[in-house]
Design an enzyme around this catalytic site. Structure first.
Site, PDB file in Angstrom:
ATOM      1  N   ASP A 102     -64.513  36.506  84.425  1.00  0.00           N
ATOM      2  CA  ASP A 102     -64.203  37.586  85.375  1.00  0.00           C
ATOM      3  C   ASP A 102     -62.810  37.385  85.973  1.00  0.00           C
ATOM      4  O   ASP A 102     -62.054  38.338  86.152  1.00  0.00           O
ATOM      5  CB  ASP A 102     -65.263  37.619  86.478  1.00  0.00           C
ATOM      6  CG  ASP A 102     -66.658  37.704  85.898  1.00  0.00           C
ATOM      7  OD1 ASP A 102     -66.983  38.725  85.289  1.00  0.00           O
ATOM      8  OD2 ASP A 102     -67.411  36.715  86.010  1.00  0.00           O
ATOM      9  N   HIS A 120     -71.866  36.418  88.622  1.00  0.00           N
ATOM     10  CA  HIS A 120     -71.302  36.927  87.366  1.00  0.00           C
ATOM     11  C   HIS A 120     -72.121  38.158  86.985  1.00  0.00           C
ATOM     12  O   HIS A 120     -73.075  38.088  86.215  1.00  0.00           O
ATOM     13  CB  HIS A 120     -71.363  35.873  86.255  1.00  0.00           C
ATOM     14  CG  HIS A 120     -71.033  36.459  84.910  1.00  0.00           C
ATOM     15  ND1 HIS A 120     -69.796  36.968  84.600  1.00  0.00           N
ATOM     16  CD2 HIS A 120     -71.796  36.668  83.816  1.00  0.00           C
ATOM     17  CE1 HIS A 120     -69.808  37.448  83.378  1.00  0.00           C
ATOM     18  NE2 HIS A 120     -71.008  37.294  82.875  1.00  0.00           N
TER      19      HIS A 120
END
Ligand code: NAX
Length: 331
Positions: free
Chosen positions: A161, A189
């Site tokens: 990410d 996540h």
């Protein structure tokens, strides 16, 4: 020559590992002069074990000078024996019509067994990095089984990410990715994660000076990063693989390289930044000795950032609630 590192990797016949294993064996994770032994775990199913043998044949055929040995197994205690690093990539994909709660419970069971095994047979200096989704909560489940290894030995990966967010900012500002720094991803996540553009920098200056379009930052950048995994599945018909492998290399290198640089790593929350204590949340960490990190608690977050963090924290707390029986269970 540095000591040989035993690296246990689960889901070793899967697509992330197909990109990951040659990079570990070539020295990209632990350094170009560090020998490695790969201890590869797959499920006890003929097809998976055959695929694993095929992966090992390809590793053999690369003749990597640093690769000392390859162990193939379907038994966690063999895979994790004396391992210095355990990379937990393997888990079940979400099937059609499967609810997230079912995925949490199904995959959570895997991490009870693996956490127990790691705690009993891995090396004293063992570090664990969880990639298999839902990785934050799976990491919490594995760590919860450990009595010998402290929670700080267990981290989950939000680095993909971070990397995705860095590239989006660089593209928008029309600068190379190397010009973007201090971008930290907070939380889970999952699409709720918060890539904090408010403290990130472009060419050493606040992002807002290089990207003045605040609506883009709040309404386009954040969801683009959060939904990037889904966009890749839509485009490729398969989930992110080499970018995930690359992020895991970055994750482990960040945690093994002493530096003042901050990295996004999901760690056991001590309550910093408003995360519930005991959930695994992405926060800024700095590596102070190889394998040892400190959470940087000095970052100032505005009300917008705090509201985003509250949302991703609520999701993590909800996931913990969903798996509460697994947290109470013993392997
Ligand atoms: P694949 O389905 O290609 O491979 C997973 C492998 O794990 C399979 O070969 C399977 O047999 C094996 N496996 C399942 N249960 C196991 C167990 N108990 N022990 C050992 N092996 C086991 O998936 P892949 O694309 O490689 O993705 C692996 C995991 O990474 C998935 O959970 C995926 O959702 C997750 N991801 C996490 C990311 C992150 O940033 N944290 C990003 C990429 C990826 O989506």
């Amino acid at each position: 020559m540095p000591k040989t590192i035993r690296v246990a990797v689960t889901g070793a016949a899967g697509q992330i590992c197909y990109s990951l294993l040659p990079r570990i064996a070539s020295g990209e994770m632990f350094g170009k002069d560090t020998p490695v032994i790969l201890q590869l775990l797959e499920i006890p199913v003929d097809k998976a074990q055959a695929a694993l043998r095929g992966v090992a044949m390809e590793l053999d055929d690369c003749a990597f000078p640093l690769l000392q040995d390859i162990i193939l197994t379907d038994k966690p205690d063999v895979a994790f024996k004396d391992a210095n690093w355990c990379l937990l990539v393997g888990s079940k994909p979400r099937g059609p019509g499967m609810e997230r709660a079912d995925l949490l419970k199904d995959n959570g069971k895997i991490f009870i067994g693996q956490g127990t095994s790691i705690d009993s047979v891995a090396a004293d200096d063992c570090r664990v990095a969880v990639v298999g989704n839902p990785c934050n909560t799976n990491c919490m489940i594995a760590a919860n089984q450990a009595k010998r290894l402290k929670p700080e030995r267990f981290t989950a990966m939000v680095r993909l990410d971070q990397n995705r967010a860095v590239t989006q900012l660089a593209r928008k500002a029309k600068v190379p990715v190397s010009a973007v720094s201090d971008l930290i991803v907070y939380g889970n996540h999952s699409p709720t994660m918060y890539p904090d553009f408010t403290n990130a920098k472009i060419s050493g200056k606040k992002v807002a000076e290089a990207i003045t379009d605040e609506a883009w930052l709040k309404e386009s950048f954040i969801p683009t990063v959060g939904k990037r995994g889904a966009a890749i599945i839509e485009a490729r018909g398969l989930s992110s693989a080499f970018s995930a492998a690359n992020a895991l290399i970055d994750h482990v290198r960040a945690l093994t390289t002493v530096s003042s640089t901050l990295h996004s790593v999901a760690v056991c929350s001590d309550g910093s930044y408003g995360f519930a204590p005991g959930v695994w949340a992405g926060v800024p960490v700095r590596t102070t000795a190889p394998g040892t990190f400190q959470v940087d608690r000095s970052i100032t977050l505005d009300e917008f950032a705090k509201s985003k963090i509250a949302a991703t924290n609520a999701e993590l707390v909800g996931e913990r609630d969903t798996v509460k029986e697994l947290l109470a269970a013993k392997a």
